[in-house]
Design an enzyme around this catalytic site. Structure first.
Site, PDB file in Angstrom:
ATOM      1  N   ASP A 183      17.537 -16.723  -9.046  1.00 57.06           N
ATOM      2  CA  ASP A 183      18.364 -16.230  -7.947  1.00 57.06           C
ATOM      3  C   ASP A 183      18.362 -17.294  -6.859  1.00 57.06           C
ATOM      4  O   ASP A 183      17.331 -17.556  -6.241  1.00 57.06           O
ATOM      5  CB  ASP A 183      17.810 -14.917  -7.378  1.00 57.06           C
ATOM      6  CG  ASP A 183      18.141 -13.713  -8.237  1.00 57.06           C
ATOM      7  OD1 ASP A 183      18.325 -13.876  -9.452  1.00 57.06           O
ATOM      8  OD2 ASP A 183      18.199 -12.604  -7.680  1.00 57.06           O
ATOM      9  N   LYS A 204      26.281 -12.802  -6.342  1.00 61.76           N
ATOM     10  CA  LYS A 204      25.529 -11.676  -5.782  1.00 61.76           C
ATOM     11  C   LYS A 204      25.808 -11.612  -4.287  1.00 61.76           C
ATOM     12  O   LYS A 204      25.856 -12.643  -3.619  1.00 61.76           O
ATOM     13  CB  LYS A 204      24.041 -11.936  -6.077  1.00 61.76           C
ATOM     14  CG  LYS A 204      23.103 -10.835  -5.744  1.00 61.76           C
ATOM     15  CD  LYS A 204      21.694 -11.212  -6.262  1.00 61.76           C
ATOM     16  CE  LYS A 204      20.656 -10.231  -5.798  1.00 61.76           C
ATOM     17  NZ  LYS A 204      19.325 -10.559  -6.306  1.00 61.76           N
ATOM     18  N   LYS A 239      26.756  -8.875  -8.855  1.00 57.03           N
ATOM     19  CA  LYS A 239      25.667  -7.988  -8.473  1.00 57.03           C
ATOM     20  C   LYS A 239      25.770  -7.664  -6.988  1.00 57.03           C
ATOM     21  O   LYS A 239      25.449  -8.499  -6.148  1.00 57.03           O
ATOM     22  CB  LYS A 239      24.312  -8.632  -8.776  1.00 57.03           C
ATOM     23  CG  LYS A 239      23.149  -7.688  -8.474  1.00 57.03           C
ATOM     24  CD  LYS A 239      21.836  -8.267  -8.915  1.00 57.03           C
ATOM     25  CE  LYS A 239      20.724  -7.266  -8.637  1.00 57.03           C
ATOM     26  NZ  LYS A 239      19.417  -7.808  -8.979  1.00 57.03           N
TER      27      LYS A 239
END
Length: 177
Positions: free
Chosen positions: A58, A121, A157
């Protein structure tokens, strides 16, 4: 397949504890959660997490560079981190609450998508607002448009701020549409 997300220093332990399960180990990287570190630090952080066994990374974009209009820097940084990931999947966190406008959310989404990431995300969940319906919609439009141009499917996401089943259902309907 579920994933647990840990700091790079905890990847090896998480892999050990989850051995034999289908749970993937994701690692926050790139000076999480602020993402405000030199590119060399971000690359080193990522390589360490991958070497420890991370299945996913991430990454937080350099919002300062993005907000200063240094889009090429942001693109190049994402590409460098993607390369450092090797076989690990890359999720790029835009921290949309700090970008300020939906147009910037779209621009950041496009930059990440054209850097060939696996997911985009909304946020780290550390600032407010995090995921919102409007910014998620804009990001999904970017994914759709990228797919129509390239044939490449990218994940999305929404993170942070989704706290009820009803809200989750709204997001699922939006993704389906």
């Amino acid at each position: 397949v579920a994933a647990v997300c840990v700091y790079p220093s905890m990847v090896k332990l998480a892999k050990k504890e989850l051995k034999g399960s289908n749970v993937k180990v994701a690692s926050v990287s790139t000076a999480f959660p602020a993402g405000q570190a030199p590119m060399e630090v971000k690359i080193t952080d990522t390589k360490f997490a991958v070497d420890e066994g991370a299945d996913e990374i991430d990454m937080v974009i350099s919002r300062g560079k993005f907000l200063a209009g240094e889009y090429s820097y942001v693109f190049d940084e994402i590409c460098a981190v993607k390369e450092a990931c090797g076989k690990a999947r890359l999720k790029v966190i835009l921290e949309t609450g700090e970008l300020g406008t939906l147009d910037r959310g779209r621009k950041a989404s496009d930059i990440a998508l054209y850097a060939n990431v696996d997911f985009i995300k909304t946020s780290t969940g550390k600032i407010s607002p995090a995921a919102t319906m409007p910014v998620t919609y804009v990001m999904l439009e970017a994914i759709r448009d990228y797919y129509f141009k390239t044939g490449i499917i990218t994940g999305m996401k929404p993170a942070g701020g989704i706290s009820t089943a009803k809200q989750a259902l709204h997001y699922l309907v939006m993704v389906k549409e």
